[in-house]
Design a protein around this motif. Structure first.
Motif, PDB file in Angstrom:
ATOM      1  N   ARG A 115       0.825  -1.194   0.000  1.00 48.69           N
ATOM      2  CA  ARG A 115       0.000   0.000   0.000  1.00 48.69           C
ATOM      3  C   ARG A 115       0.870   1.258   0.000  1.00 48.69           C
ATOM      4  NH1 ARG A 115      -5.296   1.393   0.938  1.00 48.69           N
ATOM      5  NH2 ARG A 115      -5.420   3.548   1.610  1.00 48.69           N
ATOM      6  N   VAL A 124       2.652  12.148  -9.199  1.00 45.90           N
ATOM      7  CA  VAL A 124       1.297  12.260  -9.761  1.00 45.90           C
ATOM      8  C   VAL A 124       0.339  11.311  -9.039  1.00 45.90           C
ATOM      9  CG1 VAL A 124      -0.085  11.761 -11.818  1.00 45.90           C
ATOM     10  CG2 VAL A 124       1.941  13.202 -12.002  1.00 45.90           C
ATOM     11  N   GLN A 127      -0.351  12.870  -5.718  1.00 43.19           N
ATOM     12  CA  GLN A 127      -1.083  14.133  -5.764  1.00 43.19           C
ATOM     13  C   GLN A 127      -2.434  14.021  -6.468  1.00 43.19           C
ATOM     14  OE1 GLN A 127       1.806  16.556  -7.741  1.00 43.19           O
ATOM     15  NE2 GLN A 127       3.237  16.436  -6.032  1.00 43.19           N
ATOM     16  N   PRO A 131      -5.708  10.988  -3.771  1.00 43.35           N
ATOM     17  CA  PRO A 131      -6.825  11.806  -3.275  1.00 43.35           C
ATOM     18  C   PRO A 131      -8.193  11.402  -3.835  1.00 43.35           C
ATOM     19  CG  PRO A 131      -4.976  13.209  -3.869  1.00 43.35           C
ATOM     20  CD  PRO A 131      -4.644  11.829  -4.362  1.00 43.35           C
ATOM     21  N   MET A 132      -8.201  10.741  -4.996  1.00 46.44           N
ATOM     22  CA  MET A 132      -9.473  10.251  -5.565  1.00 46.44           C
ATOM     23  C   MET A 132      -9.903   8.946  -4.924  1.00 46.44           C
ATOM     24  SD  MET A 132      -8.933  10.688  -9.664  1.00 46.44           S
ATOM     25  CE  MET A 132     -10.087   9.338  -9.932  1.00 46.44           C
ATOM     26  N   GLY A 133      -9.037   8.387  -4.079  1.00 45.70           N
ATOM     27  CA  GLY A 133      -9.344   7.106  -3.455  1.00 45.70           C
ATOM     28  C   GLY A 133      -8.771   5.928  -4.225  1.00 45.70           C
ATOM     29  N   LEU A 134      -7.885   6.204  -5.169  1.00 38.40           N
ATOM     30  CA  LEU A 134      -7.299   5.121  -5.968  1.00 38.40           C
ATOM     31  C   LEU A 134      -5.928   4.749  -5.420  1.00 38.40           C
ATOM     32  CD1 LEU A 134      -8.167   6.087  -9.648  1.00 38.40           C
ATOM     33  CD2 LEU A 134      -9.379   4.581  -8.077  1.00 38.40           C
ATOM     34  N   VAL A 135      -5.817   3.509  -4.944  1.00 33.98           N
ATOM     35  CA  VAL A 135      -4.532   2.994  -4.483  1.00 33.98           C
ATOM     36  C   VAL A 135      -4.250   1.741  -5.305  1.00 33.98           C
ATOM     37  CG1 VAL A 135      -3.244   2.086  -2.520  1.00 33.98           C
ATOM     38  CG2 VAL A 135      -4.927   3.901  -2.173  1.00 33.98           C
ATOM     39  N   ALA A 139      -8.083   0.425 -11.290  1.00 33.89           N
ATOM     40  CA  ALA A 139      -9.062   1.229 -12.043  1.00 33.89           C
ATOM     41  C   ALA A 139      -8.547   1.489 -13.452  1.00 33.89           C
ATOM     42  CB  ALA A 139      -9.330   2.554 -11.322  1.00 33.89           C
TER      43      ALA A 139
END
Lengths: 376, 104
Positions: A115, A124, A127, A131-135, A139
């Motif tokens: 993680r 990128v 930043q 923040p969009m919740g994508l780890v 996606a």
């Protein structure tokens, strides 16, 4: 004076999903390095070059690893795309900058470190994606899979065939993790990770490492592997395309020119397999998988008429040892070409095509690299 | 809450537009880059992410690929239920790109 460089040693540690709590990445890399040096018939004191692909060696750097192993070096390189290190090492030996180079790739992984690694993968990611919740890139590769599926009119079975084939191969490999036979029905019934990807489309994380040794051809007796073609595209489309032009088409042409052979005339292909769609797209661009064959893949699967794809079972079925994943397919190919693959040995394996793909800068992998290998 | 429109970059020399931020133009190489509002776009595709790698289950994350009228393709979180073809605006919520439906 130019000396041909050959691959003279190979090793892979045991892969494990649950590493001992007190182990370190440095210890893991050391295990692979020492085993590959021994396989090459060398003493550690004869090694004068080291290449390292690892994310989690930090805060140590490759020179710390060399120091702890007692290696005195003339040549040192660190880079996640391991095939590019192999090519640089080849040139260093040809030019005389180094004589015996060991290249290692691996990471001691657990879900916490994974993680951390994927959250801070680059600025990128940190930043704009976290923040969009994508780890992690599920996606992005879901969008790429959907685009690929629509473009070629495929059903999910086509992607399932990649997993089904690699499962069968992993059952023959000592580091296979997912080795139970899988049917199309079982693949389709697996839990969905995203609206596009099933559980088996994603790589399991493992702790493990691999290593290879490059030496002067004239210094070595016994089976070795020759490198007869190499090319790379790094940031070829600025992340401004649709993610389905990996740049391997022109690379395959280059490999043909450099080797004077047909690069698809091989016994095995090790393509980087972070997701099934990337396996298929690479095989298409390399010229290994025709449009007709792709169209019927869902029913026919791999086999007849194709070289053996990812003979070890790849990352999808052996697991991804962090950035060591980029070396996994190369180690697999070298083992096959030197008759070291045990139950999974492809009889008469003589030529192999190996790729690296990755460095997801924003929407998809920015880099593709390929090397053509021949047993000698 | 005040919505801040997402910013993209435009090259002063050749007009090429980019997102995310770069240090030089990917088309002509100029480092003279201006910031400008992203403007409207169209949803190319949408995907739902059910499981975070952490194992935490906060419900699915709806992610859309948006092609801006200005050119760049970007990833955004869908604030509402969006599908391919929907016209959207993209706001910047603490660096997260968030796509909202535009009613025309």
């Amino acid at each position: 004076m130019s000396h041909e460089a050959v691959i003279a040693g190979v090793a892979q540690t045991t892969y494990t999903r649950r590493p001992e709590p007190d182990g370190t990445t440095a210890e893991l890399l050391a295990e692979a390095i020492l085993a590959a040096i021994a396989d090459a018939g060398l003493e550690p004191g004869e090694v004068d070059g080291l290449g390292v692909s690892s994310f989690l060696l930090t805060p140590d750097r490759p020179i710390d690893l060399a120091w702890k192993l007692g290696l005195r070096l003339r040549w040192l390189m660190a880079e996640p795309l391991t095939l590019t290190i192999v090519q640089h090492a080849r040139r260093a030996i040809e030019s005389g900058d180094a004589r015996n180079i060991v290249i290692v790739g691996g990471d001691r992984m657990d879900s916490g470190r994974f993680r951390e690694m994927v959250s801070r993968y680059n600025a990128v990611t940190e930043q704009r994606l976290v923040p969009m919740g994508l780890v992690g890139p599920n996606a992005q590769f879901s969008l790429i899979t959907a685009e690929h599926r629509r473009r070629h009119g495929l059903g999910p079975e086509a992607y399932g065939q990649v997993v089904i084939h690699q499962r069968a191969r992993a059952a023959l490999h000592r580091n296979g993790i997912f080795t139970d036979p899988l049917t199309v029905e079982e693949y389709l019934a697996a839990p969905m990770v995203t609206s596009e990807l099933r559980l088996y489309d994603c790589v399991p994380l493992v702790t493990g490492a691999g290593a290879v040794v490059l030496r002067r051809a004239n210094d070595v007796q016994g089976p070795v592997v020759r490198m007869v073609g190499y090319d790379a595209v790094l940031n070829h489309d600025h992340q401004e395309g649709d993610g389905l032009d990996l740049g391997l088409g022109p690379i395959a042409e280059q490999l043909g020119v450099q080797s004077g052979t047909d690069p698809t005339d091989v016994d095995l292909v090790s393509v980087y397999d972070d997701y099934p769609v990337i396996v298929l797209q690479q095989l298409q661009e390399l010229g290994v998988l025709s449009e007709e064959r792709l169209a019927s893949l869902g029913e026919t699967g791999f086999g007849e008429g194709l070289p053996i794809v990812n003979p070890s079972g790849g990352l999808l079925c052996c697991g991804q040892a962090g950035v060591g994943g980029e070396l996994h397919g190369f180690v697999d190919a070298v083992e096959q070409l030197t008759g070291k693959s045990g139950a999974g040995q492809i009889q008469g394996a003589h030529r192999a095509l190996v790729t690296n793909y990755g460095m997801v800068l924003y929407r998809y992998g920015a880099c593709a690299v390929a090397m053509l290998l021949e047993a000698a | 809450m005040i919505e801040i429109e997402l910013a993209i970059q435009q090259c002063e020399q050749c007009g090429h537009r980019m997102f995310p931020e770069r240090l030089a133009c990917s088309r002509c190489g100029s480092s003279a880059l201006l910031s400008q509002p992203a403007g409207p776009g169209t949803v190319c595709d949408r995907v739902d992410v059910y499981r975070a790698p952490s194992g935490a289950d906060d419900g699915p994350t709806h992610v859309v690929l948006v092609e801006l009228d200005a050119g760049p393709r970007l990833l955004a979180r869908a604030a509402v239920d969006l599908v391919g073809g929907d016209r959207v605006s993209v706001s910047d919520e603490a660096l997260a790109a968030v796509a909202m439906r535009l009613w025309s």
